[in-house]
Every structure is written in structure tokens, then in C-alpha cells.
Scaffold this motif. Structure first.
Motif, PDB file in Angstrom:
ATOM      1  N   LYS A   1       0.838  -1.203   0.000  1.00  0.00           N
ATOM      2  CA  LYS A   1       0.000   0.000   0.000  1.00  0.00           C
ATOM      3  C   LYS A   1       0.878   1.261   0.000  1.00  0.00           C
ATOM      4  O   LYS A   1       0.624   2.222  -0.737  1.00  0.00           O
ATOM      5  N   ILE A   2       1.918   1.249   0.833  1.00  0.00           N
ATOM      6  CA  ILE A   2       2.855   2.377   0.915  1.00  0.00           C
ATOM      7  C   ILE A   2       3.587   2.559  -0.425  1.00  0.00           C
ATOM      8  O   ILE A   2       3.754   3.676  -0.917  1.00  0.00           O
TER       9      ILE A   2
ATOM     10  N   ASP B   1      -2.895   0.545   9.541  1.00  0.00           N
ATOM     11  CA  ASP B   1      -3.156   1.923   9.096  1.00  0.00           C
ATOM     12  C   ASP B   1      -3.015   2.894  10.275  1.00  0.00           C
ATOM     13  O   ASP B   1      -2.383   3.946  10.158  1.00  0.00           O
ATOM     14  N   ILE B   2      -3.627   2.535  11.411  1.00  0.00           N
ATOM     15  CA  ILE B   2      -3.588   3.399  12.597  1.00  0.00           C
ATOM     16  C   ILE B   2      -2.157   3.542  13.105  1.00  0.00           C
ATOM     17  O   ILE B   2      -1.679   4.648  13.373  1.00  0.00           O
TER      18      ILE B   2
ATOM     19  N   SER C   1      -4.017   8.999   3.566  1.00  0.00           N
ATOM     20  CA  SER C   1      -4.430   7.779   2.872  1.00  0.00           C
ATOM     21  C   SER C   1      -4.928   6.718   3.845  1.00  0.00           C
ATOM     22  O   SER C   1      -5.755   5.896   3.492  1.00  0.00           O
ATOM     23  N   PHE C   2      -4.371   6.712   5.055  1.00  0.00           N
ATOM     24  CA  PHE C   2      -4.665   5.623   5.987  1.00  0.00           C
ATOM     25  C   PHE C   2      -5.791   5.940   6.968  1.00  0.00           C
ATOM     26  O   PHE C   2      -6.306   5.056   7.634  1.00  0.00           O
ATOM     27  N   MET C   3      -6.149   7.226   7.097  1.00  0.00           N
ATOM     28  CA  MET C   3      -7.213   7.598   8.027  1.00  0.00           C
ATOM     29  C   MET C   3      -8.350   8.237   7.226  1.00  0.00           C
ATOM     30  O   MET C   3      -8.160   8.677   6.106  1.00  0.00           O
TER      31      MET C   3
ATOM     32  N   GLU D   1      -8.729  10.621  12.397  1.00  0.00           N
ATOM     33  CA  GLU D   1     -10.018   9.979  12.684  1.00  0.00           C
ATOM     34  C   GLU D   1     -10.235   8.793  11.751  1.00  0.00           C
ATOM     35  O   GLU D   1      -9.935   8.873  10.562  1.00  0.00           O
ATOM     36  N   LYS D   2     -10.713   7.699  12.309  1.00  0.00           N
ATOM     37  CA  LYS D   2     -11.020   6.527  11.475  1.00  0.00           C
ATOM     38  C   LYS D   2     -12.268   5.823  11.994  1.00  0.00           C
ATOM     39  O   LYS D   2     -12.368   5.546  13.187  1.00  0.00           O
ATOM     40  N   THR D   3     -13.184   5.554  11.089  1.00  0.00           N
ATOM     41  CA  THR D   3     -14.382   4.808  11.455  1.00  0.00           C
ATOM     42  C   THR D   3     -14.189   3.356  11.032  1.00  0.00           C
ATOM     43  O   THR D   3     -13.823   3.077   9.892  1.00  0.00           O
ATOM     44  N   ILE D   4     -14.407   2.466  11.986  1.00  0.00           N
ATOM     45  CA  ILE D   4     -14.210   1.039  11.727  1.00  0.00           C
ATOM     46  C   ILE D   4     -15.586   0.416  11.471  1.00  0.00           C
ATOM     47  O   ILE D   4     -16.458   0.480  12.347  1.00  0.00           O
TER      48      ILE D   4
END
Lengths: 98, 153
Positions: free
Chosen positions: A83-84, B41-42, B116-118, B136-139
């Protein structure tokens, strides 16, 4: 897809490729680059995390190798690292070996 | 406020604490229905924000970082606050490949990775006073479990 065979020095990376570890890994890879003759393969089998410091590190090694006219390859990239790589465009300069 | 859980962590801005902070953030978020990918991601996003504090806010000088976590329903929010030099132009700093170009090999992709990750990244900064990055991230709720809860109620 066909399996590619390349002859190059293969280095296995292990652990987390973050800012804290980048300096140590950089020194070790630069030593490997001094010794290699046909390019460098980085094996990511045991890399559990990579962040933007890792991107900087790889771009730096790519440039060093390019000066010597040699390619940089990666293999065994997990989905997180992939992904990175995709996000940063690293695959445009570094070939992934299958 | 509908906060279901929260935490606050204060630690010195050292590169060793980048791993410490991301592991704490991952452990805090783990009570949600996180996949392995969500956890990665987090960890990566929090690591980027803490690295920014170490490298840019304090430029390897001594300083303090606060990591706050909050869970509300199935959304996890982290705030990474420093009291360093701050960012003059946030928009410019968030551009992909933008780097202040110090001697280290920086990719300038830190904020791009966070974005990209959040789901949401908000940066507040005051030059001379510090920076706060809000992630912020919604699971997504596990559909099987949700169905079971409906059946039980």
C-alpha cells in the motif's frame, strides 16, 4: 505472471522500517551497496511496518545505486508495505520481483 | 459528548517513543472491530504524526508530546500534540513530497500517508506554539456480530 530471475545481492530486512530504525538500516544498506556489483534486492518478508521514513530511505538507496548504474528490486512485500509502495509511486523506480 | 473510552499519554519527543506511541494507539483502537489492515493503518498514521513532532517540531531538541485517544461508537480519534516550532504554511506542508529538506533523507510523504490511511486528518498549528494533528477513522461494525445483536434484542 512469469517469475523473474535476477542476479543481485539480496538483503533481508527485518522489523519496523520507521524513522527510529532508518539510520541503522541506511548504514547497513550503504555498506551492502558498496559491495554489490549487479544491483540490490531487498527482501521484505520480515518487515512488519513501513512509514514515510522508509520511503525516504528507499529513494535514497535507489539514487545511490543509480549513480553506480545498478537497479534496486524488492520482493515478498506484504499488503501493508505494498500500500505504501503504490501510494508513493515507489514502484515507478523500484521493480517488484515475483 | 458520546465518548465511550478515552486515554491520554504524555511522553518526551524521542525517536524511541515513535514505536511506543503507535503500539499504544493500536492497543487502544483494538476494542473496535479492527482488521489487521486497520491496525496497520492506525499504527502508521500515528507514527507519522509523532515522527513529525520529533523531527520537525523540536528538531531533535527536548520536548513533550501528548497522544490523546477517543472512541465514540465505532469511530476512533487520535490527537498528537506538540509544543514545538509550529507550521507556517499547513497547506504547503501537506503537499505530497514537500519537505523542509534537512540533512536527513525525508520523503515528504508523512501527511499523505496519514491522509491515505485515516478517514480524516485535521492539522492545527500556531508558529512558535506547536501543532496538533487530529486523526479519525471509522471502523465498520462486524456485520455478523451486529446481526446477532439484533436477533438477541
Amino acid at each position: 505472471m512469469q517469475k523473474t530471475t535476477v542476479r543481485a545481492l539480496c538483503v533481508e530486512l527485518e522489523g519496523e522500517l520507521d524513522h527510529h530504525n532508518a539510520e541503522t538500516i541506511r548504514r547497513q544498506l550503504d555498506r551492502a551497496i558498496m559491495r554489490c556489483r549487479n544491483g540490490l534486492i531487498l527482501d521484505f518478508s520480515h518487515v512488519t511496518l513501513m512509514d514515510s521514513s522508509g520511503i525516504g530511505l528507499l529513494i535514497g538507496r535507489y539514487k545511490k545505486l543509480k549513480e553506480k548504474g545498478m537497479p534496486l528490486y524488492v520482493k515478498n512485500v506484504n499488503s501493508h508495505v505494498d500500500k505504501i509502495f503504490r501510494m508513493s509511486g515507489l514502484y515507478n523506480i523500484i521493480e517488484k520481483l515475483l | 459528548m458520546n465518548t465511550d473510552n478515552y486515554m491520554e499519554l504524555i511522553f518526551p519527543a524521542t525517536s524511541q517513543n515513535e514505536a511506543f506511541a503507535r503500539v499504544c494507539a493500536a492497543a487502544f483502537a483494538a476494542r473496535l472491530d479492527c482488521t489487521m489492515e486497520d491496525i496497520s493503518d492506525i499504527k502508521t498514521a500515528v507514527s507519522e504524526a509523532v515522527t513529525n513532532a520529533v523531527v520537525h517540531a523540536y528538531t531533535h531538541q527536548k520536548g513533550k508530546v501528548i497522544l490523546r485517544g477517543e472512541i465514540s461508537k465505532n469511530t476512533v480519534t487520535f490527537e498528537i500534540q506538540d509544543f514545538g516550532k509550529g507550521i507556517e504554511d499547513i497547506q504547503q506542508a501537506m503537499q505530497p513530497f514537500y519537505s523542509t529538506g534537512n540533512s536527513e533523507e525525508r520523503s515528504g510523504m508523512g501527511f499523505t500517508v496519514m491522509q491515505s490511511f485515516m478517514d480524516r486528518v485535521v492539522v492545527r498549528s500556531q508558529p512558535g506554539h506547536g501543532t496538533t494533528v487530529r486523526l479519525e477513522k471509522t471502523i465498520p461494525v462486524n456485520s455478523m456480530e451486529a446481526a446477532a445483536n439484533v436477533a438477541l434484542s
